[in-house]
Design a protein around this motif. Sequence first.
Motif, PDB file in Angstrom:
ATOM      1  N   ARG A  20       0.832  -1.201   0.000  1.00  0.00           N
ATOM      2  CA  ARG A  20       0.000   0.000   0.000  1.00  0.00           C
ATOM      3  C   ARG A  20       0.871   1.257   0.000  1.00  0.00           C
ATOM      4  O   ARG A  20       0.965   1.960   1.011  1.00  0.00           O
ATOM      5  N   PRO A  21       1.502   1.561  -1.154  1.00  0.00           N
ATOM      6  CA  PRO A  21       2.307   2.782  -1.220  1.00  0.00           C
ATOM      7  C   PRO A  21       1.413   4.020  -1.125  1.00  0.00           C
ATOM      8  O   PRO A  21       0.204   3.938  -1.371  1.00  0.00           O
ATOM      9  N   GLY A  22       2.009   5.133  -0.764  1.00  0.00           N
ATOM     10  CA  GLY A  22       1.281   6.404  -0.770  1.00  0.00           C
ATOM     11  C   GLY A  22       0.702   6.801   0.569  1.00  0.00           C
ATOM     12  O   GLY A  22       0.041   7.834   0.678  1.00  0.00           O
ATOM     13  N   HIS A  23       0.929   6.001   1.613  1.00  0.00           N
ATOM     14  CA  HIS A  23       0.389   6.319   2.928  1.00  0.00           C
ATOM     15  C   HIS A  23       1.488   6.495   3.986  1.00  0.00           C
ATOM     16  O   HIS A  23       1.191   6.523   5.179  1.00  0.00           O
ATOM     17  N   ALA A  24       2.727   6.586   3.556  1.00  0.00           N
ATOM     18  CA  ALA A  24       3.838   6.666   4.521  1.00  0.00           C
ATOM     19  C   ALA A  24       3.713   7.906   5.411  1.00  0.00           C
ATOM     20  O   ALA A  24       4.112   7.875   6.575  1.00  0.00           O
ATOM     21  N   GLY A  27       2.158   7.204   8.567  1.00  0.00           N
ATOM     22  CA  GLY A  27       2.795   6.183   9.389  1.00  0.00           C
ATOM     23  C   GLY A  27       2.481   4.764   8.938  1.00  0.00           C
ATOM     24  O   GLY A  27       2.666   3.820   9.700  1.00  0.00           O
ATOM     25  N   VAL A  28       2.001   4.611   7.692  1.00  0.00           N
ATOM     26  CA  VAL A  28       1.635   3.289   7.183  1.00  0.00           C
ATOM     27  C   VAL A  28       2.749   2.746   6.289  1.00  0.00           C
ATOM     28  O   VAL A  28       3.044   3.332   5.245  1.00  0.00           O
ATOM     29  N   VAL A 126      -7.370  -3.496   2.553  1.00  0.00           N
ATOM     30  CA  VAL A 126      -7.284  -2.426   3.547  1.00  0.00           C
ATOM     31  C   VAL A 126      -6.393  -1.345   2.949  1.00  0.00           C
ATOM     32  O   VAL A 126      -5.244  -1.627   2.592  1.00  0.00           O
ATOM     33  N   LEU A 127      -6.919  -0.132   2.798  1.00  0.00           N
ATOM     34  CA  LEU A 127      -6.195   0.956   2.139  1.00  0.00           C
ATOM     35  C   LEU A 127      -5.643   0.491   0.789  1.00  0.00           C
ATOM     36  O   LEU A 127      -4.487   0.716   0.463  1.00  0.00           O
ATOM     37  N   LEU A 138      -1.842  -4.197   9.909  1.00  0.00           N
ATOM     38  CA  LEU A 138      -2.885  -3.976   8.898  1.00  0.00           C
ATOM     39  C   LEU A 138      -3.001  -5.203   8.003  1.00  0.00           C
ATOM     40  O   LEU A 138      -2.048  -5.951   7.826  1.00  0.00           O
TER      41      LEU A 138
END
Lengths: 293, 207
Positions: A20-24, A27-28, A126-127, A138
């Motif tokens: 799930r790139p793009g949520h760093a 904190g993901v 998820v996301l 997650l």
Amino acid sequence: MSALTVIRAGALTTVQDLGRPGHAHLGVPRSGALDGPAHRLANRLVGNPVTRATLETTLNGCAVRVDTPVTVAVTGAPCAVRADGRPVAWGAPVRVPAGAVLDVGPAVAGLRGYIAFAGGVDVPPVLGSRSRDLLSGLGPEPLSDGAILPLGPPCGPPASVDTAPCPAPPADALVLPLLPGPRADWFTPKALTVLARGDFRVSSASNRIGLRTEGPTLERSVPGELPSEGMVSGAVQVPPDGRPVVFLADHPTTGGYPVVGVVPEPALAAAAQAVPGTRVRFTWCVQLSPSGV
Amino acid sequence: MSAPRPLRVGRHALLVEVEDTAAAQALHAELLCRREAGTLPPMTEIVPAARTVLLDGLADPPALAAEIPRWTVPPLPPSEGEPVVIRVRYDGADLPEVAALWGVPEAEVARVHSALDFRVAFCGFAPGFGYLTGLPPELHVPRRATPRTAVPAGSVGLAGPYTGVYPRSSPGGWLLVGRTDAVMWDPAREPAALLAPGTRVRFEACG
């Protein structure tokens, strides 16, 4: 809807896709298959887009029963594969009949296997991803005996190959090319040489978050704390014990220890297959000057 | 303000270093503006932190690295728009310690903390955990010498210049002043994170 039932979960088997790139910034971690090329190949073999979710096994494989006939492919760490007890091909599309148990045996080399099913493992995303992220919890739980996982409808014909070329897992030594990290100047010139020449081994404390090393420790020239900063996959972070850690897919998005070097992404698939005890050789991709990188 | 300093991070990322957290927040806001305006090359991640912003997934980092030091980054504009309001019961286990460090009676901690304007400088540690700036220097507090093995979800803590709310139960070393029922992180919600970098936050004492 077709489904598979977990008969033997194995040491650690997780659902993985491309993450799930793009949520760093929230904190993901990116997460996703640790051996990306093996995950992609397994999907292509069964006629899936590479975005479909596969199962990532660790060390001793796993066994599942399928409730409908389904094409599967096993890649990554080489191993024996059986369908209802009969040996079938590894690294190739295999048709498994309804009700049969697909048994993916222990890795004979390497560490992580990838099992693709035509249609993919279809747990709720998820996301935008079905990957299990072991750092932040997650995505779907790691497989447990008796668990039932849905499969998606097949998307295309399987690849018409008998066997696909798969890179061999690192046997003698894991060679990791290294670019200078943003904090290479926090280390002594000697530490940068030690990193390139030292006798490192893969530590058994390694996991999807990072490949930990045993061996020489790296000495810092700048003491004190580094304010937390963003981390990339392949970052070689050096905690206070001086032993380098190579960040893998489930790595924290920010960290407070200096990054001495960065392993380019394509080299990380091999890191995912290095069993504990494997020798690790870091090699700088650039010339070291007398004062360091 | 000194020019932002881009550092190479592998083949596809830049770590842009600035002088302090306020400058990192300003640079982050500027990056979002430029992305919105379509003047930023495509990238996968923009990750602000204490004194840096990481730009990951760039096709040509050297080109952007050559450009960034020439940027004029305006200071962070004064907070605009409605803040996210987080209702807090100020009954945390470390309230007496924080009151002593601040030199105020325990009952005053809630009044002082809930009167301040906060902003999420960056996230990290766990999905949905924001590092909120807004405490004046005289209210900065140290971390606990020994972190707790389990801090309950919703705990409001202080550490150094930051305030944060634990999105789920986790180990932690921040000084706990209270607890909220607000759901900081819910992957089934859109957006999943109540707080994102740049979000304004106010705390409200309740119960």
